[in-house]
Each structure stands twice: as C-alpha cells, then as structure tokens.
Design a protein around this motif. Structure first.
Motif, PDB file in Angstrom:
ATOM      1  N   UNK A 184       0.432  -7.344  -6.472  1.00 36.26           N
ATOM      2  CA  UNK A 184       0.100  -7.190  -5.053  1.00 36.26           C
ATOM      3  C   UNK A 184       0.669  -5.875  -4.505  1.00 36.26           C
ATOM      4  N   UNK A 185       1.885  -5.540  -4.905  1.00 36.66           N
ATOM      5  CA  UNK A 185       2.511  -4.312  -4.415  1.00 36.66           C
ATOM      6  C   UNK A 185       1.773  -3.071  -4.920  1.00 36.66           C
ATOM      7  N   UNK A 186       1.299  -3.125  -6.164  1.00 33.26           N
ATOM      8  CA  UNK A 186       0.488  -2.016  -6.691  1.00 33.26           C
ATOM      9  C   UNK A 186      -0.796  -1.896  -5.871  1.00 33.26           C
ATOM     10  N   UNK A 187      -1.353  -3.045  -5.530  1.00 31.79           N
ATOM     11  CA  UNK A 187      -2.588  -3.096  -4.740  1.00 31.79           C
ATOM     12  C   UNK A 187      -2.366  -2.503  -3.348  1.00 31.79           C
ATOM     13  N   UNK A 188      -1.262  -2.873  -2.712  1.00 30.82           N
ATOM     14  CA  UNK A 188      -0.937  -2.321  -1.399  1.00 30.82           C
ATOM     15  C   UNK A 188      -0.816  -0.792  -1.483  1.00 30.82           C
ATOM     16  N   UNK A 189      -0.216  -0.316  -2.582  1.00 38.42           N
ATOM     17  CA  UNK A 189      -0.083   1.127  -2.781  1.00 38.42           C
ATOM     18  C   UNK A 189      -1.440   1.805  -2.852  1.00 38.42           C
ATOM     19  N   UNK A 190      -2.367   1.195  -3.595  1.00 39.35           N
ATOM     20  CA  UNK A 190      -3.726   1.752  -3.727  1.00 39.35           C
ATOM     21  C   UNK A 190      -4.446   1.753  -2.375  1.00 39.35           C
ATOM     22  N   UNK A 191      -4.313   0.641  -1.655  1.00 37.29           N
ATOM     23  CA  UNK A 191      -4.972   0.519  -0.348  1.00 37.29           C
ATOM     24  C   UNK A 191      -4.422   1.574   0.612  1.00 37.29           C
ATOM     25  N   UNK A 192      -3.105   1.769   0.565  1.00 40.08           N
ATOM     26  CA  UNK A 192      -2.484   2.774   1.426  1.00 40.08           C
ATOM     27  C   UNK A 192      -2.935   4.189   1.053  1.00 40.08           C
ATOM     28  N   UNK A 193      -3.051   4.453  -0.264  1.00 43.00           N
ATOM     29  CA  UNK A 193      -3.539   5.774  -0.698  1.00 43.00           C
ATOM     30  C   UNK A 193      -4.950   6.035  -0.200  1.00 43.00           C
ATOM     31  N   UNK A 194      -5.716   4.966  -0.001  1.00 43.20           N
ATOM     32  CA  UNK A 194      -7.070   5.093   0.537  1.00 43.20           C
ATOM     33  C   UNK A 194      -7.087   5.344   2.035  1.00 43.20           C
ATOM     34  N   UNK A 195      -5.902   5.405   2.658  1.00 45.21           N
ATOM     35  CA  UNK A 195      -5.813   5.734   4.082  1.00 45.21           C
ATOM     36  C   UNK A 195      -5.448   4.593   5.005  1.00 45.21           C
ATOM     37  N   UNK A 196      -5.283   3.369   4.441  1.00 45.99           N
ATOM     38  CA  UNK A 196      -4.981   2.212   5.290  1.00 45.99           C
ATOM     39  C   UNK A 196      -3.511   2.222   5.711  1.00 45.99           C
ATOM     40  N   UNK A 197      -3.268   2.103   7.003  1.00 52.29           N
ATOM     41  CA  UNK A 197      -1.902   2.003   7.529  1.00 52.29           C
ATOM     42  C   UNK A 197      -1.390   0.579   7.314  1.00 52.29           C
ATOM     43  N   UNK A 198      -0.170   0.463   6.807  1.00 48.08           N
ATOM     44  CA  UNK A 198       0.413  -0.858   6.518  1.00 48.08           C
ATOM     45  C   UNK A 198       1.814  -0.934   7.120  1.00 48.08           C
ATOM     46  N   UNK A 199       2.101  -2.040   7.792  1.00 48.63           N
ATOM     47  CA  UNK A 199       3.459  -2.328   8.250  1.00 48.63           C
ATOM     48  C   UNK A 199       3.832  -3.695   7.694  1.00 48.63           C
ATOM     49  N   UNK A 200       4.888  -3.733   6.894  1.00 45.67           N
ATOM     50  CA  UNK A 200       5.249  -4.959   6.163  1.00 45.67           C
ATOM     51  C   UNK A 200       6.674  -5.383   6.497  1.00 45.67           C
ATOM     52  N   UNK A 201       6.823  -6.629   6.904  1.00 48.83           N
ATOM     53  CA  UNK A 201       8.159  -7.215   7.057  1.00 48.83           C
ATOM     54  C   UNK A 201       8.519  -7.892   5.740  1.00 48.83           C
ATOM     55  N   UNK A 202       9.677  -7.570   5.204  1.00 51.53           N
ATOM     56  CA  UNK A 202      10.048  -8.151   3.909  1.00 51.53           C
ATOM     57  C   UNK A 202      11.565  -8.238   3.766  1.00 51.53           C
ATOM     58  N   UNK A 203      12.019  -9.204   2.965  1.00 49.01           N
ATOM     59  CA  UNK A 203      13.435  -9.257   2.586  1.00 49.01           C
ATOM     60  C   UNK A 203      13.613  -8.741   1.165  1.00 49.01           C
ATOM     61  N   UNK A 204      12.490  -8.391   0.514  1.00 48.30           N
ATOM     62  CA  UNK A 204      12.517  -7.987  -0.889  1.00 48.30           C
ATOM     63  C   UNK A 204      12.751  -6.478  -1.013  1.00 48.30           C
ATOM     64  N   UNK A 205      13.842  -6.105  -1.670  1.00 44.93           N
ATOM     65  CA  UNK A 205      14.145  -4.685  -1.887  1.00 44.93           C
ATOM     66  C   UNK A 205      13.043  -4.051  -2.729  1.00 44.93           C
ATOM     67  N   UNK A 206      12.556  -4.809  -3.717  1.00 40.48           N
ATOM     68  CA  UNK A 206      11.481  -4.294  -4.578  1.00 40.48           C
ATOM     69  C   UNK A 206      10.237  -3.980  -3.749  1.00 40.48           C
ATOM     70  N   UNK A 207       9.838  -4.907  -2.882  1.00 40.26           N
ATOM     71  CA  UNK A 207       8.655  -4.686  -2.046  1.00 40.26           C
ATOM     72  C   UNK A 207       8.864  -3.475  -1.136  1.00 40.26           C
TER      73      UNK A 207
END
Length: 255
Positions: A184-207
C-alpha cells in the motif's frame, strides 16, 4: 498558492459533566502545497484525529480557519458539506469502510452514484484505476471474499475515483499485515508521483518515512516537522524515530 492552508486552528471540547474544557488543538498553523505527501504523527491524545476530522469537514473548529484551494471550509453551508466532501476530498480509513452488501465495484462507484454521475463515466474512470491498483480481476467479489490488502486497494480506488484535490488517509496501514502494508505504501508513493496530494495520519514510523514531510503534533500544537528532501527512506526512518523519542520523553523542540 497552497492547496491546503490551516490558520490558527483551535478546538475546545466541553465535557458533558462538570463543564470541564479540554483544548484538543491550540493555534495550529501549516500549509500543504499541491502534489505534496505529508504525514502527521503524534502520541495518542496529541490532536491528530481532531485535526483530521476538521480537515475532512466532519467537525468545525472553535477558532481559526481551514482553506482548501483558497476556499474557507467555514463558508460551506452545513447542508452542502456532504457534497463538498465528495467533490473535493478522498478518504482512506484504517478499517476500509466498505459495505459488505455491495461488490467492490459498487463500493468504489458509491461516491459517483451519490453525485449522480452516469454509469458510462463511472466505468470509464474505474478501468485505469483498477488496473493501476491491481484489483481489475476481483471487482465483482464482495469485501468479505477478499484479503485486507485487497480491501484497502478498493478503498483507495473509491478515494481516487472522484479526482479529489487531496486524499486524507487515517492510519491506512493500521489493519494490514506487513506485506500488504508495504504494498500500500509503494502504491501511495506511485499515486503521489502522479501528482495526487496526500495527507496521512499515522503512528507507523515506516509509513511516515514514505512521505515527503512529517508534521509532529504534541499537546494540540505543531511541535516539529521533518522534510525528507534527498534523504533515503532508511535515513528518514531514523530521523522520525529520534524525533518521536524526544517527543515522548518531553524534550524541547530540537529544530
């Protein structure tokens, strides 16, 4: 111009008994540029969920303002809020929020159905999304027939199908196993590279290490932020961990 601008945000809750006031957010200020990928971190009770709910127009601040593309959320009338959220915001939740009575296809279509879009348009938008997300072959299955990772991909498709200005993700890897989380995180990276703005709340350091910038909340305030820049994900992971250590030990902002 920033896509999202948060100015002097304050949120005060009054307890039901005794009238005790709790300040969940105090003078929060930050902005998000178009195409940014921002993670928000903080301990339980730091104000992350309250902030996300206000950004999602699910709650109103006590004071301050949120602007999305220059439009003040306080100017959106109560009766228009649901349509505003559908048109401008995409949501990805920890528990997927898929309806078991609908197939994955119909779950993904739901915001467009509510917006009164024609079926042909929905199908046209879904095809490339489903292929990109790797769910084209399971669209007719129901949520209870697929894995957690596949459910979350369907939820991401539902968030993206409206072409939102910003995707708000609330602990999106929280219910996933390690492999599905990485995917999922790789996917978010791809989506963001395509220009999509993302704001994510997380407790995961990896995420959080996948984001371009990390905002840390503490006691309802923005305590610190880290830009990833040219840092490797591993180096950013260490910097985030170090900052969280200082945060939880109550140290001063170390710049």
């Amino acid at each position: 111009m920033p896509l999202l601008e948060v100015q002097h945000l304050q949120k005060v809750y009054t307890s039901r008994f005794g009238g005790r006031q709790v300040e969940a957010l105090q003078n929060v200020n930050f902005s998000v540029e178009p195409g940014e990928y921002v993670a928000i971190m903080g301990e339980s009770g730091s104000g992350k969920t309250t902030l996300l709910n206000i950004l999602a127009a699910l709650d109103r601040p006590t004071a301050g303002e949120v602007f999305l593309n220059g439009k003040a959320l306080s100017d959106v009338r109560e009766r228009d809020l649901a349509a505003f959220r559908r048109s401008h915001l995409g949501f990805v939740f920890q528990d997927f929020n898929l309806l078991d009575i609908f197939s994955l296809r119909d779950n993904i279509f739901l915001p467009l159905v509510l917006a009164g879009r024609p079926y042909e348009e929905m199908e046209r938008k879904l095809k490339p999304l489903a292929e990109q997300l790797g769910i084209a072959d399971i669209l007719n299955k129901y949520p209870y027939e697929v894995s957690g990772g596949q459910k979350q991909r369907a939820a991401v498709a539902r968030a993206l199908i409206t072409d939102p200005q910003i995707v708000l993700a609330d602990e999106p890897t929280g219910a996933l196993d390690s492999r599905s989380s990485d995917n999922l995180l790789e996917l978010f990276g791809e989506i963001n590279k395509g220009g999509q703005t993302i704001l994510m709340v997380t407790h995961s350091v990896k995420a959080a290490s996948h984001a371009g910038r990390v905002l840390f909340l503490r006691d309802g305030r923005v305590y610190h932020q880290l830009y990833r820049g040219s840092e490797s994900r591993e180096a950013q992971f260490r910097r985030i961990s170090d900052t969280l250590t200082v945060l939880t030990q109550g140290g001063e902002n170390h710049g």
